[in-house]
Design a protein around this motif. Sequence first.
Motif, PDB file in Angstrom:
ATOM      1  N   ARG A 101      36.431  58.048  75.800  1.00  0.00           N
ATOM      2  CA  ARG A 101      35.809  57.575  74.556  1.00  0.00           C
ATOM      3  C   ARG A 101      36.856  57.344  73.477  1.00  0.00           C
ATOM      4  NH1 ARG A 101      30.287  58.162  75.329  1.00  0.00           N
ATOM      5  NH2 ARG A 101      29.999  58.847  77.457  1.00  0.00           N
ATOM      6  N   ARG A 148      39.888  56.385  73.947  1.00  0.00           N
ATOM      7  CA  ARG A 148      40.539  55.116  74.275  1.00  0.00           C
ATOM      8  C   ARG A 148      39.649  53.951  73.858  1.00  0.00           C
ATOM      9  NH1 ARG A 148      41.864  55.587  80.059  1.00  0.00           N
ATOM     10  NH2 ARG A 148      43.379  57.118  79.404  1.00  0.00           N
ATOM     11  N   LEU A 149      38.358  54.106  74.092  1.00  0.00           N
ATOM     12  CA  LEU A 149      37.419  53.047  73.714  1.00  0.00           C
ATOM     13  C   LEU A 149      37.421  52.839  72.204  1.00  0.00           C
ATOM     14  CD1 LEU A 149      35.097  51.156  74.610  1.00  0.00           C
ATOM     15  CD2 LEU A 149      33.539  53.051  74.225  1.00  0.00           C
ATOM     16  N   ILE A 150      37.399  53.934  71.469  1.00  0.00           N
ATOM     17  CA  ILE A 150      37.390  53.835  70.008  1.00  0.00           C
ATOM     18  C   ILE A 150      38.660  53.162  69.523  1.00  0.00           C
ATOM     19  CG2 ILE A 150      37.645  55.273  67.946  1.00  0.00           C
ATOM     20  CD1 ILE A 150      35.566  57.165  69.246  1.00  0.00           C
ATOM     21  N   TYR A 151      39.784  53.547  70.120  1.00  0.00           N
ATOM     22  CA  TYR A 151      41.054  52.933  69.715  1.00  0.00           C
ATOM     23  C   TYR A 151      41.028  51.437  69.999  1.00  0.00           C
ATOM     24  CZ  TYR A 151      46.028  51.937  69.465  1.00  0.00           C
ATOM     25  OH  TYR A 151      47.229  51.390  69.137  1.00  0.00           O
ATOM     26  N   ASN A 152      40.511  51.060  71.162  1.00  0.00           N
ATOM     27  CA  ASN A 152      40.480  49.643  71.514  1.00  0.00           C
ATOM     28  C   ASN A 152      39.529  48.849  70.635  1.00  0.00           C
ATOM     29  OD1 ASN A 152      42.370  49.966  73.487  1.00  0.00           O
ATOM     30  ND2 ASN A 152      40.890  50.165  75.159  1.00  0.00           N
ATOM     31  N   LYS A 179      46.801  48.530  63.682  1.00  0.00           N
ATOM     32  CA  LYS A 179      46.153  49.842  63.566  1.00  0.00           C
ATOM     33  C   LYS A 179      47.184  50.951  63.705  1.00  0.00           C
ATOM     34  CE  LYS A 179      44.593  48.825  68.224  1.00  0.00           C
ATOM     35  NZ  LYS A 179      43.411  48.577  69.035  1.00  0.00           N
ATOM     36  N   ILE A 199      46.427  57.343  73.862  1.00  0.00           N
ATOM     37  CA  ILE A 199      46.652  56.221  72.951  1.00  0.00           C
ATOM     38  C   ILE A 199      48.016  56.412  72.280  1.00  0.00           C
ATOM     39  CG2 ILE A 199      44.221  55.703  72.489  1.00  0.00           C
ATOM     40  CD1 ILE A 199      44.435  57.400  69.972  1.00  0.00           C
ATOM     41  N   PRO A 200      48.625  55.329  71.820  1.00  0.00           N
ATOM     42  CA  PRO A 200      49.897  55.482  71.102  1.00  0.00           C
ATOM     43  C   PRO A 200      49.687  56.158  69.755  1.00  0.00           C
ATOM     44  CG  PRO A 200      49.358  53.165  71.462  1.00  0.00           C
ATOM     45  CD  PRO A 200      48.202  53.937  71.929  1.00  0.00           C
TER      46      PRO A 200
END
Lengths: 621, 173
Positions: free
Chosen positions: B92, B94-98, B104, B133-134
């Motif tokens: 989730r 990762r999804l939010i970051y994407n 960003k 995430i980075p």
Amino acid sequence: MDAAQIHARLVERFAEAVLGFEQELIDPAIAVAAGRIREIAQYLRDDAALQMDFLRCLTGVDRRETLEVVYHLLSTVHLHTIVLKVQVAPDGARVDSVWDLWRTAEWYEREAFDLLGIGFTGHPDLRRIMMPDDWEGHPLRKDYVFSGEYHGITAERSDGLDAFGAPATDKKAAQARGAAAAAAPPSAEEPSATAATVSAEVAETTSPVEPPVAAEKTPRIDEPGESPSTGKASRLSPPTAFQPAMHTAKADPVEGYIQLNMGPHHPASHGVLNFLLFTDGEILSRVIPDVGYLHRGMEKLAESMPYASTMPYTDRIDYLASMFGNWGWALAAEKLLGIEVPPRAEFCRVIAGELNRIASHLIGTGSTSLDLGAFTPFVHWLRERETVNDIMEMICGARLTYNYMRIGGVARDISQQVVDKTRRWLDHFLGIIDEFDRLISFNEIFVKRLANVAVISPQDALSWGLVGPNLRASGVAWDLRRAEPYSVYPELQFDLVLGKGWRGQVGDAYDRFYCRIEEMRQSVGILRQAFDRMPEGEIRAELPRKIKPAANEVYSRVESARGEMGFYVVSDGTDKPYRARYRTGSFTSMSIIEHLSPGLMVADLVALIGSLDVIAPEVDR
Amino acid sequence: MTGPKLEQRIEPEEELALPNVLTTRLDLALNWFRKSSVWYLLFATACCGIELMQTGGPRTDLDRFGAVFRSSPRQSDLLIVAGTITYKMADRVRLIYNQMPQPKYVIAMGSCANCGGLFTPSYSVVNGVDKIIPVDFYLPGCPPRPEALNEALIKVQEKIQGEPWFKKIKVAR
């Protein structure tokens, strides 16, 4: 009725099904036959002289050769408790479910199934609750080894050390690590073999870390982390196609209903809580809470470290009310050791605890108003909470995760400066509560959002194991400070705040909200009395440096801001607990949401979650 | 904090020296706009989330820096990962970051988001959000104080201010 009498009654009734009686335990336990547990449980609940109407806690203990299911029962009518134990074989054996006797057992049994792999016959929905559906193994089993990798995310540290910050024991990995290991900060000591039961095995299973790039020009902040699933996680890499896994095996699409996913990241869900909604327009037909997004495995961690070392972890069970986690854990260890806490330390605990209760209710009531669209009152409460944080900082040096209590006392004394500052703030704060009431509590729009919404009857509240303000709002006079007094609460005067149907029915969302406001007023009174009566003296009992309680079991409980916080600790005579189990208020509060939701509006669900004051780490632990 | 830096770079030219006109480089001006409205996502997963709330509250008041919280990742520039990330939550995150629009930025707030913190030995906790995430800035603390988060936001602003927007165009010339 004490435990021996209950045992006698059970023997009289179920002669051969009662297998044993462990009277020497702090909370005496009766062992019963696995096949008869449902029958016995029903008798305990329904018999007029026993009336065990409240299932405090249901959990399992891995005894290596067998699995043990433990039921902590309580009668709120007769004020007696008993522990039932059932032994099952580790693989394949099942116990009869008691979910329809005490509805709270539904989630407890799911948790025991998930974390310990105990099967429950007749359970309506036995699936994982904390771990993802595709997780392998049952983490609280003693022989559980985490594979070190899940969905491509590995558990190894980027600096190549093991989980405790010590160099990993694997020599090949250490050689491959090369410069990284040499440059690592000197670790104090090798982790003892038992201390790293989880970590050492993780370190062994993971592959050696690649040697770091020499001469890093850019600072670490610009270095994106590596994720094997997406390759090098980079800002420039295109977003990978991602299908979120639905952890809701139970939820089959229902004809004619819209399926809506709320959370786990949602501004009104109080942390990472997920809800699967089935709605017909605005009307909910069913809400399925999905928890476990913040399951941090604290119970397993507690097994791997000495009693005193678990104290900081208990801060984080309920970070809004850390003191009570500290308190319950200290109480458990003190009961196991059989030591007395000096009177001044007890007062320090009460003062810190009640201040923390206020701080927690500030967020609880404030975020309820925030969730319903009123931002200003929340900011007022944040301002007041800053002062509490300042006082807490003066008491224990931390703003949020206090780590204040010690086994046998408290870490620091409460100075006169703190007392004076707190007294001044309390005078000011009582006025602010009135202002808050004028601002929001009696605001007509706000009242209409909460009054008569999601009414919980006293029977339901007990059956679902609600505790604390949620239970009292339904009109059940149950407060551990009064019912099973601990510390110096018997000396202090305070009223139980019960739901009165202030703006609607007893047990509605408004009652739960307003109970918390009233409890803050009561806490102010308790604090003032505690300041007046606090004696001089020691703040910590004399204790050996290494704590080794005798083999015993205890269920200690304190009245946290979210109700009963229980610590079931099994000691096997070593310096580490054999099993630690945390029973928390939010877990049971979450479980009742599915029952209450049919017929509510979508917006009412937010009011319901807010009024129950659930908090994610307490649900998931 | 914002003023002097901008003024230093201003190079008024003769013909443009009109009253009420300032000249500056376009990327400096754009970066100045961007850094003064860093909207952060309210992504509170654990204990640090409470300190994140307090930072948005009256005393520290991130609003002073133009940083206000948003509830949707699609409206946010900055992801403050405030708390522990578990394996169940990882997808989730990762999804939010994407879902966040470019450009960003990510602050890993607190020890758990940095490296797993207290829960590093746990079977269910991701040892650092940078595995997913980075991350631009690592903010230590358990939990960090609001002042520290404030400082991290200023670091993000400094990073934004220093970003070259028209590097490619210059190379093309």
